[in-house]
Design a protein around this motif. Sequence first.
Motif, short mmCIF file in Angstrom:
data_model
loop_
_atom_site.label_atom_id
_atom_site.label_comp_id
_atom_site.label_asym_id
_atom_site.label_seq_id
_atom_site.Cartn_x
_atom_site.Cartn_y
_atom_site.Cartn_z
N HIS B 2 0.85 -1.19 0.00
CA HIS B 2 0.00 0.00 0.00
C HIS B 2 0.88 1.24 0.00
O HIS B 2 1.69 1.44 0.91
N ILE B 3 0.72 2.09 -1.00
CA ILE B 3 1.50 3.32 -1.09
C ILE B 3 0.83 4.37 -0.21
O ILE B 3 -0.37 4.64 -0.38
N PRO B 4 1.56 4.97 0.74
CA PRO B 4 0.92 6.00 1.58
C PRO B 4 0.82 7.33 0.83
O PRO B 4 1.33 7.48 -0.28
N ASP B 5 0.17 8.30 1.46
CA ASP B 5 0.11 9.65 0.90
C ASP B 5 1.50 10.28 0.93
O ASP B 5 2.30 10.01 1.80
N GLY B 6 1.76 11.15 -0.07
CA GLY B 6 2.98 11.93 -0.05
C GLY B 6 4.13 11.33 -0.83
O GLY B 6 5.25 11.84 -0.77
N PHE B 7 3.88 10.24 -1.58
CA PHE B 7 4.99 9.60 -2.29
C PHE B 7 4.75 9.50 -3.79
O PHE B 7 5.57 8.95 -4.51
N GLN B 99 -5.84 4.31 7.45
CA GLN B 99 -4.71 5.01 6.82
C GLN B 99 -3.65 4.01 6.33
O GLN B 99 -2.44 4.29 6.30
#
Lengths: 211, 314
Positions: B2-7, B99
């Motif tokens: 899962h790619i988090p926010d901000g990348f 999240q």
Amino acid sequence: MLSTTRRPAVVLGLGLAAIVAAAMSPVGLDGRGVPAWSWIVWLAAFVWALSLSRMAGLRLPDALRRVIWLAPVVAMFTLPAAWLAPAGTRGLVAAGLMARGLAAVSLGTGLATRLGPSGLNLGVRQLGAPQRLADVFEATLVSLTSVLRRAHAMLRAREARRPGFGAWSDIVASPAETVRGFGRLVATLLLRSLERAEAVERARRARGGEA
Amino acid sequence: MHIPDGFLSAGVAGVTWVVAGAGVASALRAERSDPQPMPAGILGAAAAFVFAAQMINVPVAPGTSGHLVGAALAAVLLGPWRGLIVMTVVLAVQALLFQDGGISAFGANVVDMGVGGVLAGYAGAAIVTRVMPTPRGAVIGGVLGAFAATLVAATLTGLWLGLSGLYPLRGILPIMLVTHTAIGLLEAALTGAILATVVRWRPDLVRGVSSQGRIANPAAVMVGVIAMALVVAGFLSPFASSLPDGLEHAAEQLGFAGRARAMPGAPFPDYVMPFIESAGLATALAGILGTLAAAAVGWLVSRSLGASGRAVHD
């Protein structure tokens, strides 16, 4: 289900927009440094996240704890990227990436805490999600607690039958036994979950619900 | 994965959101026309199950554990379109409530584990059950599909991170492929173990693949196979050996290698896109476009053969 705010769609919509804004703020990967307004956006997102959690009745240490447990995940993506940044900027890029990631996830945490599952469901519908998708989303939230409890109970029962060994051995040490045990436990969880859902559906139709 | 926010960059996030939206819209439309409707409560229970199954960690070695993703499992149990809907809802619950995966990166995560993972998993399972229309075939298909799904998802994840400028593509893709080969084996083993139990106790629950040796969703298989082919053509081809093949080596030895001429007007001479400076990117793009062109020609030929076959029998 009751929602915890009168306008869940507004809160959810604004929150999602703020998360995207925080996530898209420049972080200095191009070597031009982190602009001051990025730090302002991330700080504002973080403060709003904490206020959302406080509005939901959470104490400040509990709200902070919900954010901090996500820090290792953010760090896992951040540190290798910062290492590859231009020399002389690595520290700043690392700080920027961590701040950006944590600002976005903390705002997501605050939103989820403030709205709760019912608020999220209502907000998703009011924001115009396709009805089928929203129905499945709501049904998932309804089933989630019972399925998770059932999974925990099954894992505890398995551990109780294997005193001193835990629920599983290592796959490396006992591959066949571990994979077979996992397969049976998860398959049992699947069958119980689907059979319960089918029984609920039959009961709903028996009471006059639409097909 | 899962790619988090901000990348992800704004461009990559925007494109993946559009692709994910198109994929989910197609799935909803295809699911609506299914002759056997499935209540939302059943799909919701399936999504909750996938979520719970992802939370059950399996120790791999001391200090390390892994978990099921479930994309191929959802495809085998529910079919490609319902599987995609279920995975989208699971990812939405994870992103909104826990999240686990970002909001701006939600499109990319849906493309990776939903569109790519489910359709590649379904393609693998459907092709195997076409040859082995038995419960064992469904299990074997699920195992192979799960392995393919993991590699497709990992490649796409590396692609988004590379295109966002976070990591160089030549660095991130091999790392993702190597690490996820091991993860794919674990996913395949766990998926096979679950399916082996399900087909023994409740074979009627395996609704995603046919037990009569036919492929019910050829469009989904086509997309899944193209995804697997693009992974190989686009992201493994730049790492192919540069040594000459048998004919080239013989030509060099016998002295007639210099007589070779490129066809005038060839768009990708020697498998390289013109006007692209990066050699790796030029080869990858040539591979991707060549694969899509071959798929398009094959589809057109099969359509014309199908039409002429019908005309003969009319």
